[in-house]
Write a protein that holds these residues in place. Structure first.
Motif, mmCIF file in Angstrom:
data_model
loop_
_atom_site.group_PDB
_atom_site.id
_atom_site.type_symbol
_atom_site.label_atom_id
_atom_site.label_comp_id
_atom_site.label_asym_id
_atom_site.label_seq_id
_atom_site.Cartn_x
_atom_site.Cartn_y
_atom_site.Cartn_z
ATOM 1 N N GLU A 378 -2.002 16.228 -2.581
ATOM 2 C CA GLU A 378 -1.848 15.974 -4.017
ATOM 3 C C GLU A 378 -1.667 14.478 -4.284
ATOM 4 O O GLU A 378 -2.289 13.914 -5.188
ATOM 5 N N SER A 379 -0.829 13.831 -3.475
ATOM 6 C CA SER A 379 -0.575 12.393 -3.655
ATOM 7 C C SER A 379 -1.804 11.573 -3.296
ATOM 8 O O SER A 379 -2.152 10.617 -4.002
ATOM 9 N N LEU A 380 -2.485 11.944 -2.213
ATOM 10 C CA LEU A 380 -3.687 11.203 -1.818
ATOM 11 C C LEU A 380 -4.792 11.374 -2.855
ATOM 12 O O LEU A 380 -5.515 10.418 -3.176
ATOM 13 N N GLY A 381 -4.928 12.585 -3.391
ATOM 14 C CA GLY A 381 -5.917 12.802 -4.444
ATOM 15 C C GLY A 381 -5.606 11.983 -5.678
ATOM 16 O O GLY A 381 -6.508 11.434 -6.323
ATOM 17 N N PHE A 382 -4.319 11.877 -6.006
ATOM 18 C CA PHE A 382 -3.907 11.092 -7.171
ATOM 19 C C PHE A 382 -4.299 9.628 -7.020
ATOM 20 O O PHE A 382 -4.868 9.027 -7.939
ATOM 21 N N VAL A 383 -4.002 9.025 -5.870
ATOM 22 C CA VAL A 383 -4.312 7.593 -5.707
ATOM 23 C C VAL A 383 -5.816 7.368 -5.622
ATOM 24 O O VAL A 383 -6.318 6.308 -6.027
ATOM 25 N N MET A 384 -6.567 8.367 -5.129
ATOM 26 C CA MET A 384 -8.024 8.218 -5.105
ATOM 27 C C MET A 384 -8.593 8.257 -6.519
ATOM 28 O O MET A 384 -9.473 7.470 -6.873
ATOM 29 N N GLU A 385 -8.089 9.175 -7.341
ATOM 30 C CA GLU A 385 -8.611 9.323 -8.692
ATOM 31 C C GLU A 385 -8.225 8.155 -9.588
ATOM 32 O O GLU A 385 -9.000 7.748 -10.454
ATOM 33 N N THR A 386 -7.028 7.609 -9.403
ATOM 34 C CA THR A 386 -6.576 6.503 -10.251
ATOM 35 C C THR A 386 -6.988 5.144 -9.701
ATOM 36 O O THR A 386 -7.020 4.168 -10.442
ATOM 37 N N GLY A 387 -7.293 5.082 -8.404
ATOM 38 C CA GLY A 387 -7.656 3.809 -7.790
ATOM 39 C C GLY A 387 -6.473 2.896 -7.519
ATOM 40 O O GLY A 387 -6.664 1.716 -7.206
ATOM 41 N N LEU A 388 -5.246 3.410 -7.624
ATOM 42 C CA LEU A 388 -4.064 2.579 -7.387
ATOM 43 C C LEU A 388 -3.866 2.348 -5.890
ATOM 44 O O LEU A 388 -3.766 3.311 -5.126
ATOM 45 N N PRO A 389 -3.780 1.102 -5.440
ATOM 46 C CA PRO A 389 -3.475 0.851 -4.029
ATOM 47 C C PRO A 389 -2.031 1.262 -3.722
ATOM 48 O O PRO A 389 -1.134 1.058 -4.536
ATOM 49 N N VAL A 390 -1.811 1.848 -2.554
ATOM 50 C CA VAL A 390 -0.475 2.247 -2.133
ATOM 51 C C VAL A 390 0.151 1.100 -1.347
ATOM 52 O O VAL A 390 -0.395 0.672 -0.323
ATOM 53 N N ALA A 391 1.289 0.594 -1.828
ATOM 54 C CA ALA A 391 1.960 -0.515 -1.153
ATOM 55 C C ALA A 391 2.891 -0.008 -0.053
ATOM 56 O O ALA A 391 2.878 -0.514 1.074
ATOM 57 N N TYR A 392 3.726 0.973 -0.385
ATOM 58 C CA TYR A 392 4.696 1.527 0.565
ATOM 59 C C TYR A 392 4.808 3.034 0.341
ATOM 60 O O TYR A 392 4.425 3.554 -0.707
ATOM 61 N N TYR A 393 5.381 3.707 1.336
ATOM 62 C CA TYR A 393 5.817 5.086 1.136
ATOM 63 C C TYR A 393 7.167 5.266 1.820
ATOM 64 O O TYR A 393 7.489 4.559 2.786
ATOM 65 N N THR A 394 7.969 6.178 1.284
ATOM 66 C CA THR A 394 9.295 6.433 1.837
ATOM 67 C C THR A 394 9.386 7.895 2.249
ATOM 68 O O THR A 394 8.803 8.766 1.617
ATOM 69 N N ASP A 395 10.142 8.151 3.314
ATOM 70 C CA ASP A 395 10.259 9.524 3.811
ATOM 71 C C ASP A 395 11.690 9.870 4.220
ATOM 72 O O ASP A 395 11.910 10.564 5.216
ATOM 73 N N GLY A 396 12.655 9.390 3.445
ATOM 74 C CA GLY A 396 14.049 9.709 3.725
ATOM 75 C C GLY A 396 14.982 8.779 2.969
ATOM 76 O O GLY A 396 14.551 7.888 2.218
ATOM 77 N N GLN A 397 16.292 8.957 3.169
ATOM 78 C CA GLN A 397 17.301 8.177 2.448
ATOM 79 C C GLN A 397 17.846 7.000 3.253
ATOM 80 O O GLN A 397 18.618 6.196 2.732
ATOM 81 N N LYS A 398 17.472 6.882 4.514
ATOM 82 C CA LYS A 398 18.005 5.805 5.349
ATOM 83 C C LYS A 398 17.476 4.458 4.884
ATOM 84 O O LYS A 398 16.291 4.304 4.603
ATOM 85 N N ILE A 399 18.374 3.485 4.816
ATOM 86 C CA ILE A 399 18.028 2.141 4.342
ATOM 87 C C ILE A 399 18.191 1.165 5.503
ATOM 88 O O ILE A 399 19.281 1.049 6.063
ATOM 89 N N PRO A 400 17.135 0.411 5.875
ATOM 90 C CA PRO A 400 15.770 0.431 5.323
ATOM 91 C C PRO A 400 14.790 1.207 6.196
ATOM 92 O O PRO A 400 13.585 1.079 6.031
ATOM 93 N N GLU A 401 15.289 2.007 7.161
ATOM 94 C CA GLU A 401 14.404 2.627 8.155
ATOM 95 C C GLU A 401 13.321 3.500 7.544
ATOM 96 O O GLU A 401 12.198 3.569 8.086
#
Length: 432
Positions: A378-401
């Motif tokens: 769903e997220s990959l389809g969204f960025v493909m359709e909008t053309g927005l480059p993805v700068a970062y992604y996060t996968d948890g609450q640990k800072i900054p890991e």
């Protein structure tokens, strides 16, 4: 985007049909009186950007959203009328064949050729659900015409209803891409590019296309420097992401060249979390308010290598929404605004959020809560359709890991792993 036309004797009856067949989310593109009643053209998942792409040069006539909707409705009417004429022509040819018997073949070949030519003139939109629906209907009519031709020439033909091996593979591939999380429109579009071969070959080819279609930032903000703002709805993870970015920068370069700014003066205690990050990291935190404009604060922080701006999670109905976005868009500093999108959101919500914030001149996006999403298509389809480059992604609450610089291939690989994990869970559940 699905577009449909309705006819009824009265407006109330037409609206009832819309409600029953399209649901409460339908957008009315146009309504007008016609012979015998009224006509309404509606759309589901209406996307102005996609509408402009379909209209091509005609979209230049649209000076506002209302005019754009009218042009979209007019295009839909024209396509339906052309398809209707093609159907009528084919029906006439079939009726002549039935009435004239074997002598029909030589006498009416030109009629069939004319039907083929008329059908070839129908212009189908290159993208979108509506375009695909028309393409399917045209394909069926072309199969019918081909069948007539072969019958005239004494050839044994395959039934147009029976799918070929290639179309069966394409259908299965589209289904797998939808399991991956892509929307029906994008899944079908990608599957149709696989012309022949095994399903697994098509799957690998589709994943390569996804890797090509997902744009990512080439350099990290921490090294590039500049002024970056995060926008998005409440709870999407803007403040936490800024804390992760600031912490990583401090660990790498120290606290002297980074500063935090917030434009959220609309909620009580809205600054508390950001001030906590500032105290822990020993970096300054500034607040935009009636006495201190965004440009004034950025002028003061011009010696900082990296400035991160947190914003309020406002919607178009909230007080201050226009004001906040205007501050970012009209700043004389080069503020690179990024949309924060939660990977757990529904595709329709993602697009709604994008429409809500795109007036801030979005330069890209940050994908959050990747660890909480069942699938990432769903997220990959969204960025493909909008053309927005993805700068970062996060996968948890640990800072900054739990902050990662986005790259297309690892993101797609992560999405594939997530799909496999989901399939294993389903298999276990079914076997229990």
């Amino acid at each position: 985007m699905k577009v449909k036309r309705f006819f009824a004797q009265t407006m109330a009856e037409a609206l009832k049909q819309v409600s029953e067949q399209m649901g409460p989310d339908a957008v009315i593109l146009s309504n007008r009186r016609v012979d015998g009643g009224v006509e309404i053209v509606t759309a589901l998942d209406y996307d102005e950007n996609m509408a402009r792409q379909r209209l091509g040069s005609r979209a230049e006539e649209a000076t506002n959203g209302s005019r754009l909707a009218e042009l979209q409705a007019d295009q839909h009417r024209r396509l339906e009328d052309e398809l209707s004429r093609s159907r009528d022509r084919i029906r006439e040819v079939r009726e002549k064949r039935a009435g004239q018997g074997a002598g029909y073949a030589r006498a009416s070949f030109s009629d069939i050729q004319q039907a083929v030519d008329e059908q070839a003139d129908v212009q189908v939109p290159s993208t979108g659900r509506t375009g695909e629906a028309y393409s399917d209907e045209l394909a069926q009519m072309r199969a019918e015409i081909s069948s007539l031709r072969d019958l005239m020439q004494g050839k044994k033909t395959q039934s147009p209803v029976e799918p070929s091996a290639t179309s069966a593979v394409q259908q299965r591939l589209a289904e797998r891409l939808q399991e991956f999380g892509l929307g029906n429109e994008l899944a079908v579009s990608i599957a149709r590019r696989h012309k022949a071969g095994r399903l697994e070959d098509g799957w690998k080819q589709s994943l390569k296309m996804l890797c090509t279609g997902v744009r990512t930032a080439r350099t990290e903000w921490l090294d590039q420097g500049g002024v970056f703002a995060l926008v998005g709805p409440t709870g999407s993870g803007k403040t936490t992401t800024i804390g992760k970015l600031a912490a990583r920068y401090v660990l790498k370069h120290g606290p002297d060249a980074v500063a935090l700014v917030t434009t959220d003066r609309y909620r009580v205690a809205a600054h508390e979390q950001l001030f906590v990050f500032g105290r822990i990291l020993n970096v300054p935190v500034r607040v935009v308010d009636e006495s201190h404009s965004l440009d004034d604060i950025l002028d003061e922080l011009s010696d900082r290598h990296l400035v991160l701006i947190d914003t309020a999670g406002l919607t178009s109905s909230d007080k201050g929404y226009q004001e906040q976005l205007a501050e970012l868009a009209q700043s004389h500093h080069n503020v690179r605004t990024h949309l924060v999108v939660s990977a757990t959101s529904q595709p329709r919500i993602m697009k709604s959020v994008w429409h809500c914030y795109k007036m801030a001149n979005l330069a890209g996006c940050v994908m959050t809560k990747v660890d909480e999403a069942l699938t990432l298509g769903e997220s990959l389809g969204f960025v493909m359709e909008t053309g927005l480059p993805v700068a970062y992604y996060t996968d948890g609450q640990k800072i900054p890991e739990d902050l990662h610089h986005a790259q297309a291939v690892p993101l797609v690989r992560l999405a594939v792993d997530r799909l496999k994990a989901l399939q294993r869970q389903q298999a276990v559940a079914e076997g229990a």
